[in-house]
Design an enzyme around this catalytic site. Structure first.
Site, PDB file in Angstrom:
ATOM      1  N   VAL A  70       0.861  -1.184   0.000  1.00  0.00           N
ATOM      2  CA  VAL A  70       0.000   0.000   0.000  1.00  0.00           C
ATOM      3  C   VAL A  70       0.894   1.229   0.000  1.00  0.00           C
ATOM      4  CG1 VAL A  70      -1.745   1.294   1.300  1.00  0.00           C
ATOM      5  CG2 VAL A  70      -1.846  -1.210   1.218  1.00  0.00           C
ATOM      6  N   GLU A 102       4.428 -15.185   3.666  1.00  0.00           N
ATOM      7  CA  GLU A 102       5.648 -14.904   4.393  1.00  0.00           C
ATOM      8  C   GLU A 102       5.665 -13.410   4.676  1.00  0.00           C
ATOM      9  OE1 GLU A 102       6.278 -18.505   2.034  1.00  0.00           O
ATOM     10  OE2 GLU A 102       5.953 -16.471   1.296  1.00  0.00           O
ATOM     11  N   TYR A 114      -2.081  -9.152   9.952  1.00  0.00           N
ATOM     12  CA  TYR A 114      -2.346 -10.557   9.654  1.00  0.00           C
ATOM     13  C   TYR A 114      -2.904 -11.278  10.888  1.00  0.00           C
ATOM     14  CZ  TYR A 114       0.546  -9.693   5.499  1.00  0.00           C
ATOM     15  OH  TYR A 114       1.066  -9.200   4.336  1.00  0.00           O
TER      16      TYR A 114
END
Length: 155
Positions: A70, A102, A114
């Site tokens: 981003v 990863e 995440y």
């Protein structure tokens, strides 16, 4: 994402990464498109400038998030979260059971995102990423899209 987007995506990503060596190259994007990977960009509402990218490789019953980036000016606005949510919905529609990725241990912001989205750390890949001072490990993370089917959970 199309071939015509690659130069703009590379420029955007170089500005998003802490060090340019961490960004994908035009060849990375070209080979991903040639391989048929799921590649999407997000553009700003006014002006249409690319502000985010996501590239995913599909497997038989899983997906592997290869890259999400981003633009620095757009950090904290939920673009990465939105792309990851679209990815999870797409994978569920395709009967994928899990998504792998990863992430650099130094990328605390991404790791936190995440984890908030349900990914769990399951391993380390030693010296996986290029870094300004040599190589950096990668934390391998997994999201179970159908937790009830997780018969291989690590205890």
């Amino acid at each position: 994402m199309t071939d015509a987007d690659i130069a703009e995506v590379v420029e955007m990503e170089q500005g998003a990464c802490a060090h340019p060596i961490q960004a994908w190259t035009a060849d990375n994007y070209r080979s991903s498109l040639r391989a048929g990977y799921w590649a999407r960009v997000r553009c700003e509402p006014e002006g249409g400038r690319i502000v985010a990218v996501c590239v995913v490789m599909d497997g038989v019953d899983e997906a592997h998030l290869l890259n999400v980036a981003v633009h620095r000016d757009w950090h904290g606005r939920g673009l990465a979260r939105a792309l990851l949510q679209i990815l999870a919905e797409r994978c569920a529609d395709r009967a994928a059971q899990q998504v792998w990725l990863e992430v650099r241990p130094s990328n605390q912001r991404a790791r936190a995102l995440y984890e908030r989205m349900g990914y769990e750390a399951v391993g380390i890949r030693k010296a996986y990423y290029p870094a300004p001072q040599g190589r950096e490990d990668a934390v391998v993370m997994r999201l179970w899209l159908r937790p009830e089917e997780n018969t291989h959970a690590l205890d």
